[in-house]
Scaffold this motif. Structure first.
Motif, PDB file in Angstrom:
ATOM      1  N   VAL A  99       0.929  -1.360   0.150  1.00 53.26           N
ATOM      2  CA  VAL A  99       0.048   0.178   0.133  1.00 53.26           C
ATOM      3  C   VAL A  99       0.847   1.251  -0.022  1.00 53.26           C
ATOM      4  O   VAL A  99       2.030   1.366   0.129  1.00 53.26           O
ATOM      5  N   GLU A 100       0.073   2.343  -0.219  1.00 50.53           N
ATOM      6  CA  GLU A 100       1.018   3.807  -0.106  1.00 50.53           C
ATOM      7  C   GLU A 100       0.587   4.347   1.216  1.00 50.53           C
ATOM      8  O   GLU A 100       1.608   5.329   1.542  1.00 50.53           O
ATOM      9  N   THR A 138      -4.804   2.866   1.576  1.00 51.51           N
ATOM     10  CA  THR A 138      -5.088   3.625   0.405  1.00 51.51           C
ATOM     11  C   THR A 138      -3.891   3.614  -0.438  1.00 51.51           C
ATOM     12  O   THR A 138      -2.674   3.336  -0.191  1.00 51.51           O
ATOM     13  N   VAL A 139      -4.164   3.920  -1.969  1.00 49.50           N
ATOM     14  CA  VAL A 139      -3.398   4.053  -2.915  1.00 49.50           C
ATOM     15  C   VAL A 139      -3.858   5.174  -3.822  1.00 49.50           C
ATOM     16  O   VAL A 139      -4.744   5.650  -3.732  1.00 49.50           O
ATOM     17  N   LYS A 197      -7.758 -15.734   1.730  1.00 47.51           N
ATOM     18  CA  LYS A 197      -8.197 -16.218   3.022  1.00 47.51           C
ATOM     19  C   LYS A 197      -7.591 -15.318   4.069  1.00 47.51           C
ATOM     20  O   LYS A 197      -8.497 -15.255   5.231  1.00 47.51           O
ATOM     21  N   LYS A 198      -6.476 -14.919   4.092  1.00 48.69           N
ATOM     22  CA  LYS A 198      -5.794 -14.112   5.010  1.00 48.69           C
ATOM     23  C   LYS A 198      -5.054 -12.918   4.205  1.00 48.69           C
ATOM     24  O   LYS A 198      -4.211 -13.298   3.302  1.00 48.69           O
ATOM     25  N   VAL A 199      -5.137 -11.614   4.781  1.00 45.50           N
ATOM     26  CA  VAL A 199      -4.451 -10.626   4.367  1.00 45.50           C
ATOM     27  C   VAL A 199      -3.571 -10.281   5.177  1.00 45.50           C
ATOM     28  O   VAL A 199      -3.590  -9.913   6.394  1.00 45.50           O
ATOM     29  N   VAL A 200      -2.294 -10.061   4.544  1.00 43.67           N
ATOM     30  CA  VAL A 200      -1.137  -9.420   5.483  1.00 43.67           C
ATOM     31  C   VAL A 200      -0.772  -8.310   4.856  1.00 43.67           C
ATOM     32  O   VAL A 200      -0.136  -8.409   3.541  1.00 43.67           O
ATOM     33  N   CYS A 201      -0.827  -7.005   5.257  1.00 48.64           N
ATOM     34  CA  CYS A 201      -0.497  -5.957   4.760  1.00 48.64           C
ATOM     35  C   CYS A 201       0.957  -5.232   4.974  1.00 48.64           C
ATOM     36  O   CYS A 201       1.340  -5.420   6.209  1.00 48.64           O
ATOM     37  N   LEU A 202       1.711  -4.959   4.096  1.00 44.12           N
ATOM     38  CA  LEU A 202       3.205  -4.807   4.405  1.00 44.12           C
ATOM     39  C   LEU A 202       3.237  -3.151   4.327  1.00 44.12           C
ATOM     40  O   LEU A 202       3.014  -2.634   3.191  1.00 44.12           O
ATOM     41  N   PHE A 232      -5.888   8.728  -2.804  1.00 47.17           N
ATOM     42  CA  PHE A 232      -7.162   8.774  -3.336  1.00 47.17           C
ATOM     43  C   PHE A 232      -8.068   7.816  -3.104  1.00 47.17           C
ATOM     44  O   PHE A 232      -9.106   7.790  -2.914  1.00 47.17           O
ATOM     45  N   TYR A 233      -7.737   6.601  -3.291  1.00 50.78           N
ATOM     46  CA  TYR A 233      -8.474   5.441  -3.440  1.00 50.78           C
ATOM     47  C   TYR A 233      -8.335   4.593  -2.075  1.00 50.78           C
ATOM     48  O   TYR A 233      -7.058   4.209  -1.756  1.00 50.78           O
ATOM     49  N   GLN A 234      -9.418   4.102  -1.502  1.00 50.73           N
ATOM     50  CA  GLN A 234      -9.359   3.176  -0.398  1.00 50.73           C
ATOM     51  C   GLN A 234      -9.612   1.993  -0.811  1.00 50.73           C
ATOM     52  O   GLN A 234     -10.467   1.477  -1.273  1.00 50.73           O
ATOM     53  N   ILE A 235      -8.560   1.018  -0.435  1.00 46.02           N
ATOM     54  CA  ILE A 235      -8.628  -0.310  -0.755  1.00 46.02           C
ATOM     55  C   ILE A 235      -9.559  -0.918   0.171  1.00 46.02           C
ATOM     56  O   ILE A 235     -10.412  -1.857  -0.401  1.00 46.02           O
ATOM     57  N   CYS A 236      -9.402  -0.932   1.581  1.00 44.07           N
ATOM     58  CA  CYS A 236     -10.213  -1.494   2.471  1.00 44.07           C
ATOM     59  C   CYS A 236     -10.017  -0.804   3.680  1.00 44.07           C
ATOM     60  O   CYS A 236      -8.948   0.108   4.095  1.00 44.07           O
TER      61      CYS A 236
END
Length: 219
Positions: free
Chosen positions: A136-137, A146-147, A164-169, A180-184
């Motif tokens: 992500v940004e 967001t990005v 099934k599983k989301v790991v954000c770095l 500008f854009y919301q991923i989640c």
């Protein structure tokens, strides 16, 4: 010449007597600029991320220089399915003899060095993804992840819904930034891995909100 080139890439705005660094919800460094930033921190995040990868699993490595650091650590792994839309990741794992690598089709975005869009989303729908490693940004308590780019963000959102599983770095410099854009929002995230430089008061705010924040300590 250097300033003119930066202006062409949208990194600066030329004004009389000099240049001003661009900023705003649409501003984004290209991949060449990102590669040299916070390298030690990105490597620490990548090492911590390995705890979420199991032999025999299927993972998705998203676009991003931090995610590419994971790919570098997987070259000698065996019995692993890796799906990616990142040209950086694909190039890195082209040397991995014992990994099954699947490359997503789609529209190529040079700034991200990745393929994205409707073709990418349709391709992803064919597979079961155990863990998504998401780049992500911006990370903020108000807007979540967001990005700057809509197409990039839309594909990332589709991936979060599929995995099934989301790991954000996200290294610490991305916190308290909004694009500008919301991923989640954070309800869709199973782990948010950052580096040891994140300020403790900010870390405590995230933990108080129940956000699964993990600090990757340096070696």
């Amino acid at each position: 010449r250097g300033l003119r080139q930066f202006a062409k890439e949208g990194l600066v705005r030329l004004e009389y007597g000099g240049a001003v660094l661009n900023d705003g919800s649409l501003f984004e460094y290209n991949m060449a600029m990102k590669k040299g930033q916070n390298q030690k921190e990105k490597q620490a995040i990548a090492r911590k991320s390995l705890e979420f990868i199991k032999d025999g699993g299927s993972i998705f490595l998203d676009a991003g220089t931090t995610v590419n650091e994971i790919a570098k650590l997987l070259i000698n792994r065996r019995n692993l399915n890796v799906i990616t839309n990142s040209l950086l990741v694909a190039n890195t794992l082209s040397k991995a003899a014992h990994i099954r690598l699947l490359m997503c089709p789609g529209v190529f975005r040079e700034t991200s060095m990745a393929f994205m869009g409707q073709m990418t989303d349709s391709f992803v729908d064919q597979f079961s993804i155990d863990v998504l490693f998401l780049g992500v940004e911006g990370v903020g308590l108000d807007k979540g992840l967001t990005v700057p780019d809509i197409t990039d963000g839309s594909t990332k959102r589709h991936l979060t819904e599929k995995a099934k599983k989301v790991v954000c770095l996200a290294d610490s410099v991305k916190f308290s930034k909004s694009f500008f854009y919301q991923i989640c929002d954070f309800d869709s995230v199973d782990a948010l891995i950052t580096d040891a430089n994140l300020e403790h008061p900010l870390e405590e705010k995230y933990l108080a909100e129940g956000i699964p924040l993990i600090r990757a300590e340096d070696k």
